[in-house]
Scaffold this motif. Structure first.
Motif, short mmCIF file in Angstrom:
data_model
loop_
_atom_site.label_atom_id
_atom_site.label_comp_id
_atom_site.label_asym_id
_atom_site.label_seq_id
_atom_site.Cartn_x
_atom_site.Cartn_y
_atom_site.Cartn_z
N ARG A 49 0.95 -1.19 0.32
CA ARG A 49 0.37 -0.15 0.33
C ARG A 49 0.62 1.23 0.22
O ARG A 49 0.19 2.23 -0.26
N LEU A 50 2.18 0.84 1.09
CA LEU A 50 2.58 2.39 1.36
C LEU A 50 3.49 2.57 -0.31
O LEU A 50 3.52 3.94 -0.65
N CYS A 51 3.92 2.15 -1.56
CA CYS A 51 4.77 1.75 -2.03
C CYS A 51 3.47 2.00 -3.35
O CYS A 51 4.10 2.93 -4.06
N ALA A 78 2.00 9.14 -6.27
CA ALA A 78 2.09 10.64 -5.73
C ALA A 78 3.20 10.81 -6.47
O ALA A 78 4.03 12.16 -6.03
N ALA A 79 3.82 10.64 -7.60
CA ALA A 79 4.73 10.83 -7.72
C ALA A 79 5.37 12.09 -8.08
O ALA A 79 6.50 13.54 -7.82
N TYR A 120 0.17 7.95 3.58
CA TYR A 120 -0.58 6.48 4.23
C TYR A 120 1.87 6.73 4.53
O TYR A 120 1.60 5.90 5.13
N LEU A 121 1.81 7.58 3.65
CA LEU A 121 3.40 7.26 4.72
C LEU A 121 3.57 8.57 5.95
O LEU A 121 4.38 7.97 6.41
N LEU A 164 13.34 4.39 -0.20
CA LEU A 164 12.94 2.90 0.13
C LEU A 164 12.11 2.08 -0.15
O LEU A 164 13.06 0.41 -1.30
N VAL A 165 11.85 2.33 -0.37
CA VAL A 165 10.08 1.11 -1.05
C VAL A 165 9.72 1.05 -2.20
O VAL A 165 9.23 -0.06 -2.88
N THR A 166 10.33 2.37 -3.40
CA THR A 166 9.73 2.55 -4.33
C THR A 166 10.95 2.20 -5.42
O THR A 166 10.72 1.67 -6.44
N ALA A 167 12.15 1.53 -4.01
CA ALA A 167 13.36 1.43 -4.97
C ALA A 167 13.59 0.06 -5.10
O ALA A 167 14.47 -0.95 -5.99
N PHE A 168 12.93 -0.47 -3.74
CA PHE A 168 13.12 -1.88 -3.21
C PHE A 168 12.38 -2.51 -2.91
O PHE A 168 11.32 -1.69 -2.05
N GLU A 169 12.13 -4.04 -2.71
CA GLU A 169 10.69 -4.70 -2.29
C GLU A 169 11.62 -5.52 -1.35
O GLU A 169 12.87 -6.22 -1.14
N TRP A 170 10.73 -5.31 0.19
CA TRP A 170 11.99 -5.33 1.55
C TRP A 170 11.14 -7.02 1.28
O TRP A 170 9.63 -7.01 2.53
#
Ligand code: HEM
Length: 504
Positions: free
Chosen positions: A303-305, A311-312, A319-320, A458-464
């Motif tokens: 949801r965050l990503c 919202a770019a 939510y962030l 961090l959440v848009t560049a990678f999945e954790w």
């Protein structure tokens, strides 16, 4: 001279000699290598058995938000000073020099704090440093160390400008981390410093070594900036672009209260060290806690990503903000704040004597869970608990659960992050991760900016993801100087732009 008049004289001479002999004997024991070291009994334990508590003061713990805000905000005059011993600058200078955190409330505190909030955090200064630090987030391997390196580099840029050599930044970072690990042990020098130095000579030398290292690294940079400022400063000096710039401009009240003076080298080194320490460790701890929760809850991560990507265009990300708020509530990096009482007070029905310490358990206030104080207390040595009986618990729904939704519209009500004024103190207090009142954290806005910026990237560049062959991420806390994860986060980090996977 008659025998009768000599006797009292001889008796007092005898008493003085005996006292000197005893002092010499005690000193020779105390300064010798301690045999119980090998028997795994600490020097502190032995001293405590003898009733000696260097650097320790009876402490009252407040675990209720309403009582905390009443004290910190409405009765700020009595609750404005921290206990001594929180910083190397004040210890090494014997209380003559300070940073913001240690200076007693008064004109010098006002000048130093206003400089940080109005000058150093002025958009012109932060923006110019942010430009210079471009791309400081770096590559993510391993999580905590990587985040620390990225945040520290960014803070070095906002502090000194962008010209600091990379190797020197690394050395400063290592020295700062070592120093922060050591700092709690320096607390013994906060009271009866002369005695403490005799008892802990090695620790004292270690403190001086840490301090010298900071001076060796920071002073040449500060002097170079000063030199540049002077050469560029004709006819008038350029506007400040870094924290050090603002400190070089700053004039603080002199001891006589009438004249103004410049900061000394010692004060500058202390303020820089405070800035780098406070602005890095807290934010890194928060980011690590946030990522750990995202690994455990892929639904929140998705949801965050999604929100950040959508919202770019730069719209606010509700939510962030909610994820950051929930992280501050559930895992505040500072678990409690302390005040040194300048006079006797009544607090939540308990009498607190002048000279004692009051500790506000801010983590517990945000979690509202009975029994938490024992855990926190166990981590902080020599605490004496006088539980405040007046507990108005406003329990969160499932307070232990990580649930950003509680901060979204229609979620739980009555939450304020900053409680600065007496009017605000009448609202319900459900969390206070940045504390409240006069000495509330001046870096709140700066911290939230960094938390949202880093987390969004961090959440848009990678999945954790959880490392498949390892246990579930462990959220046990380590209550040190800053509350961190006891087991540093390990996660499978998958770049979202392509399919390469990296274990960090
Ligand atoms: C998530 C991040 C942060 C948290 C949770 C946090 C929390 C706190 C807390 C609880 C206090 C003690 C307040 C009190 O005693 O009442 C404090 C003080 C302080 N913080 Fe922060 N902080 C954070 C980030 C920062 C940043 C980025 C800076 C920037 C340099 C900073 C600078 C300071 C300073 C200078 C003080 C001492 C203020 C004074 O004595 O007047 N903090 N912080």
């Amino acid at each position: 001279m008659e025998m009768g008049s000599l006797l009292p004289h001889a008796a007092s001479l005898f008493a003085v000699s005996m006292a000197s002999l005893m002092i010499a004997a005690v000193l020779s024991i105390v300064r010798r290598p301690w045999p119980w070291k090998t028997a795994a009994i600490s020097r502190e334990a032995v001293l405590r058995l003898l009733g000696v508590r260097l650097g320790d003061v009876p402490t009252t713990v407040v675990r209720d938000g309403a009582v905390a805000v009443d004290a910190l905000v409405r009765r700020a005059d009595a609750f404005s000073d921290r206990p001594a011993g929180g910083g190397a600058t004040s210890i090494v200078s014997g209380g003559r020099a300070h940073n913001i955190n240690t200076v007693p409330h008064g004109p010098l505190w006002v000048a130093l704090r206003r400089n940080l909030t109005s000058e150093a955090f002025h958009p012109d200064v932060s923006a110019s440093a942010a430009r210079s630090a471009g791309g400081g987030a770096g590559v993510v391997v391993p999580v905590r160390d990587c985040l620390y390196a990225a945040l520290f580099a960014l803070n070095v840029a906002t502090c000194f400008g962008d010209g600091v050599d990379g190797e020197l930044v690394g050395a400063m970072r290592a020295a700062q981390q070592e120093f922060l690990r050591f700092l709690p042990r320096a607390r013994v020098f906060s009271t009866f410093q002369k005695a403490a130095r005799l008892v802990y000579p090695d620790r004292w030398k270690q403190l001086l070594r840490h301090r010298r290292r900071q001076e060796e690294m920071y002073l040449p940079l500060i002097r170079a900036i000063n030199e540049q400022r002077r050469t560029r400063g004709t006819p008038s000096p350029p506007p400040p672009t870094t924290y050090v710039d603002t400190l070089l401009y700053l004039e603080v009240p002199a001891d006589d209260g009438r004249r103004r003076r410049k900061l000394s080298d010692g004060e500058m080194v202390g303020l820089v060290s405070e800035y780098l320490g406070a602005a890095t460790g807290t934010v890194v701890a928060q980011l690590e806690w946030a990522l750990a929760n995202l690994v455990r809850r892929p639904d929140i991560q998705t949801r965050l990503c999604g929100e950040v990507e959508a919202a770019a265009g730069g719209e606010p990300c509700a939510y962030l903000r909610a994820v950051v708020m929930e992280c501050l509530r559930r895992h505040p990096p500072v678990s409690s704040v302390q005040r040194h009482m300048v006079r006797d007070v009544m607090l939540g029905g308990a009498h607190v004597a002048r000279g004692n310490v009051v500790s506000f358990a801010i983590e517990e206030i945000g979690r509202r869970q009975h029994g938490m104080h024992e855990k926190l207390g166990a981590a902080l040595p020599h605490r004496i608990f006088f539980p405040v009986s007046q507990l108005h618990y406003q329990i969160w729904t499932s307070s232990e659960e990580f649930s950003p939704e509680r901060f979204m519209e229609g979620g739980e009500e009555g939450v304020r992050l900053a409680i600065g004024s007496k009017q605000e103190a009448t609202t319900k207090v459900k969390m206070m991760p940045f504390s409240a009142g006069r000495r509330t954290c001046p870096g709140m806005g700066y911290a939230i900016l960094h938390l949202e910026y880093f987390l969004a990237n961090l959440v848009t560049a990678f999945e954790w993801r959880r490392v498949p062959w390892e246990e579930e991420v462990d959220l046990t806390a380590d209550y040190g100087f800053i509350t961190t994860m006891q087991h540093p986060l390990r996660a499978l980090v998958v770049p979202l732009s392509n399919d390469r996977s990296t274990v960090v």
